[in-house]
Design a protein around this motif. Structure first.
Motif, PDB file in Angstrom:
ATOM      1  N   ALA A 136       0.810  -1.220   0.000  1.00 36.22           N
ATOM      2  CA  ALA A 136       0.000   0.000   0.000  1.00 36.22           C
ATOM      3  C   ALA A 136       0.841   1.267   0.000  1.00 36.22           C
ATOM      4  O   ALA A 136       0.320   2.355  -0.207  1.00 36.22           O
ATOM      5  N   TYR A 304       6.306   4.793   4.834  1.00 35.65           N
ATOM      6  CA  TYR A 304       6.090   3.705   5.774  1.00 35.65           C
ATOM      7  C   TYR A 304       4.671   3.179   5.679  1.00 35.65           C
ATOM      8  O   TYR A 304       3.734   3.942   5.497  1.00 35.65           O
ATOM      9  N   SER A 315      -5.467  -1.273  -2.436  1.00 34.43           N
ATOM     10  CA  SER A 315      -5.518   0.192  -2.418  1.00 34.43           C
ATOM     11  C   SER A 315      -4.588   0.777  -3.480  1.00 34.43           C
ATOM     12  O   SER A 315      -4.964   1.689  -4.218  1.00 34.43           O
TER      13      SER A 315
ATOM     14  N   LYS B 296      -9.051   3.474   4.358  1.00 37.52           N
ATOM     15  CA  LYS B 296      -9.903   2.305   4.571  1.00 37.52           C
ATOM     16  C   LYS B 296      -9.218   1.017   4.110  1.00 37.52           C
ATOM     17  O   LYS B 296      -9.170   0.039   4.843  1.00 37.52           O
ATOM     18  N   ALA B 298      -5.859   0.852   2.571  1.00 35.81           N
ATOM     19  CA  ALA B 298      -4.395   0.861   2.716  1.00 35.81           C
ATOM     20  C   ALA B 298      -3.941   0.690   4.151  1.00 35.81           C
ATOM     21  O   ALA B 298      -2.807   0.302   4.404  1.00 35.81           O
ATOM     22  N   SER B 300      -2.560   2.039   7.698  1.00 33.02           N
ATOM     23  CA  SER B 300      -1.769   3.186   8.158  1.00 33.02           C
ATOM     24  C   SER B 300      -0.545   3.393   7.289  1.00 33.02           C
ATOM     25  O   SER B 300       0.215   2.460   7.038  1.00 33.02           O
ATOM     26  N   LEU B 301      -0.347   4.616   6.854  1.00 37.23           N
ATOM     27  CA  LEU B 301       0.829   4.991   6.077  1.00 37.23           C
ATOM     28  C   LEU B 301       1.485   6.175   6.772  1.00 37.23           C
ATOM     29  O   LEU B 301       0.813   6.957   7.429  1.00 37.23           O
ATOM     30  N   MET B 302       2.805   6.318   6.612  1.00 37.37           N
ATOM     31  CA  MET B 302       3.429   7.547   7.107  1.00 37.37           C
ATOM     32  C   MET B 302       4.437   8.061   6.095  1.00 37.37           C
ATOM     33  O   MET B 302       5.163   7.299   5.479  1.00 37.37           O
TER      34      MET B 302
END
Lengths: 445, 445
Positions: A136, A304, A315, B296, B298, B300-302
């Protein structure tokens, strides 16, 4: 919303990612219509067995075993079968029949990316593959577009969740490699045959893809040096921890200066390495992925998130699909990867790095001097030395000799010099055995 | 490389970002020509004073004070002046004269973005603004494109480097707010007038931009609730640390369910908040920025990196320029932001959150019961309570009374109920004073 005809989408494959893509494409159809400006119509899903169980409840009538017929009716083909055969022929067919392609197939891109990019360029089609690296996590588009006016100097990527889970468990729980792998398999982090992950083949393919985009240079997967994590021992992890490091399997892509002609060259390689515990990559836990990018103007960036998982990877696929659909409406030429920089690829022997070498030596006076001489003879200098307390060993020979464990950190040297050093140490009468060797990354610029 | 005519680029502004953009555009011209397929020609730089000192050595003949004439000759206009006037008129002129626009102007976008997106859409021009939020960090394009098939649920962003530097210094060194601000100013992390940063106006503009893209909804900047960090005391930071939290100034964008009609609504707000020390945002140190996104599919991304700086921000501007140039060659309609979701924006009073309230109370038996009654009366429940050792205070009245400091953590409640509680506590005879109130973010989904 308007009278444009729908964009016909064909899906190849309905595994963990494919079934989520199909579900979301059906569930969110109205939303996509608003965002794209016309409807995205899923015209079919090609699979080997239409009656197999799926992760999502999908209309039976969408399934077909006839991929070819499906493909030639589509405007956009989403390839989520994985593997080279028959994905390569089907993606080629899709591009040749004028469809745009979205794929998550890292093996296909690592082995045949250049050929497919050229084909896409020639026929004026789009080829999207955000989901091929990092699940993702947005990384392909940021590298291609956000950093499209910058110069990428180095990528350090944790791009395989299975190995990160195992190494993280060894580090945080003190479990052995075998035990950690067993639990990873139980929890679904590792596949029944974990070879592709633990031997680094998965990371190797991703390194080839990242290096190719970052450096605008074809980097064939067989020119990416690879080591897996099966040789990483709990003792090495604990030595690393004591010295302030975490062991991570890294995909490393580097732009280097060619000292001989002042030009540039590139390296792509995969191996378990020591990362300082203060480095942002050190706090990437469990099955997560992260890609640390250093660019000339932007400085250090990190991306990340979840590196795998059906819905997470979906996604990225759906982001590509929406982008492909918008671009499809617009028309115009394809957007093949620009591979014009065409830089030479450096063999791993020429890479400058540093090692932590753990070895068992007889605990006698003068041994350290002998080891130091070996270093000097190989022209590698010692940066740090840690001696564990000598232990009475009950080894196979039952000698019960007293032995010392040394962990020696080197200064920067070429891989060639370092592997020569390790060989010389192994041959040295002072050294009982080499316990393990790990490179250090993320400290020297 | 080919005979296409050059793309004419006009630059408005040559401050710390503009001068780096001009330098790199000149230095890397050959590279951009290969990547775009035609030459990018910098035709001029409009500034107020052509003789001012610049961060880069640029050809004198490029400078002009006549922005209008420059703009109408350009294919792409890069606006790096900042502020609303005259940037708004000049960007409008550029779009109306058919040029594509790249801007880093967060104030302009937060206040007049909707009007400019509509204009771009109407005239078929592109408007790019990756550099407006997060400096070098890719965030606008990932939100628009990578997550274009997903649904963003929440954004927690550290989007202001000055305040992060100050709060990080208070946390790691124990310096007071005033001392940390003084050092931030000395080191160039804070401007001579730090109001826009420390009062949260900069983060408020960025929150408005992020929420608008993430939720496909116009979020006017004056509907973004804002608190700065000037009231954050070293005692609060230390209480937070003891309880396992770090204080960060967060730009928060959230999609919420409207309980009344089952529909959706959104919130955008900026305030200093407690973040668990295990949260990825907690390890964002110094002047760095990071944007944590929950989607929704993916998860958590950072996105992490340098949130400011001339050359870093120039990287984002040049990425947009290369993308704009490629798109300019392709032609076709503009790509205005899709604001079709048009969700209602929630006033902060209705937001569910939890508080840590630090207060000084008389250290007498029964006081705690009185405080607990106040909580009950306001229908907010106590989640945690920590009592610091009572100290002999030498307060202004010189009473030398023995007082206790309590830090009380609440369960989730509406902002309205919580602010009512704080008011009731302040009025309670049991409470000597409220030392401070901080919200908790990054724990409750």
């Amino acid at each position: 919303m308007n009278e444009k005809r729908a964009i016909k989408v064909a899906l190849l494959g309905a595994g963990s990612v494919g079934s989520q893509v199909a579900r979301l494409l059906l569930e969110q159809a109205d939303e996509y219509e608003r965002r794209v400006g016309t409807r995205l119509e899923l015209i079919g899903i090609s699979v080997r067995n239409p009656d197999a169980n799926r992760d999502a409840d999908l209309p039976r009538e969408l399934f077909t075993t006839d991929a070819q017929t499906l493909i030639v009716s589509a405007d956009i083909v989403i390839e989520l079968m994985g593997g080279i055969t028959p994905a390569r022929e089907l993606v080629t067919l899709a591009l040749e029949s004028g469809a745009d392609v979205v794929t998550a197939n890292k093996a296909l891109l690592a082995h045949h990316g250049a050929e497919l990019f050229e084909l896409a360029e020639r026929v004026g089609a789009q080829l999207y593959y955000e989901a091929a690296v990092g699940g993702a996590i947005p990384i392909i588009r940021p590298l291609r577009e956000n950093l499209g006016g910058d110069k990428v100097e180095r990528i350090l990527g944790i791009v395989n969740g299975t190995t990160n889970y195992i190494l993280d468990r060894m580090h945080t729980r003190g479990d052995s490699f075998d035990e950690s792998l067993r639990i990873a398999t139980e929890l679904g982090y590792a596949e029944a045959d974990p070879t592709a992950d633990i031997e680094g083949y998965d990371a190797q393919q991703k390194a080839a893809i990242l290096a190719s985009i970052a450096f605008h240079t074809k980097v064939p997967v067989d020119q990416v040096y690879r080591e897996g994590i099966t040789q990483v021992s709990i003792e090495q992890i604990e030595d690393a921890k004591r010295a302030g490091y975490v062991v991570k399997l890294l995909a490393i892509c580097e732009r280097l200066t060619d000292e001989q002609n002042g030009g540039e060259k590139v390296s792509a390689r995969v191996y378990p390495a020591l990362v300082p515990e203060t480095h942002p990559l050190a706090s990437v836990h469990g099955g997560n992925n992260a890609i640390f990018v250093e660019a000339k103007a932007a400085g250090s960036l990190m991306f990340y998130g979840a590196g795998a998982g059906g819905v997470e990877t979906a996604s990225a696929v759906l982001g590509d699909l929406v982008a492909a659909a918008r671009r499809h409406l617009l028309g115009g030429p394809g957007s093949g990867e620009s591979m014009d920089a065409d830089l030479p690829i450096v063999p791993v022997e020429e890479i400058l790095t540093s090692y932590h070498i753990s070895l068992a030596a007889e605990d006698e006076a003068g041994i350290l001097a002998g080891i130091a001489q070996t270093f000097a003879a190989q022209q590698v200098s010692v940066a740090t030395l840690e001696q564990a307390a000598p232990t009475e060993t009950d080894d196979e020979e039952g000698t019960g000799d007293s032995r010392a464990t040394l962990v020696i950190g080197t200064h920067l040297a070429t891989e060639g010099a370092l592997s020569g050093l390790v060989k010389a140490l192994a041959d040295s009468p002072a050294v009982h055995q080499i316990n393990g060797v790990l490179r250090v990354e993320g400290v020297h610029a």
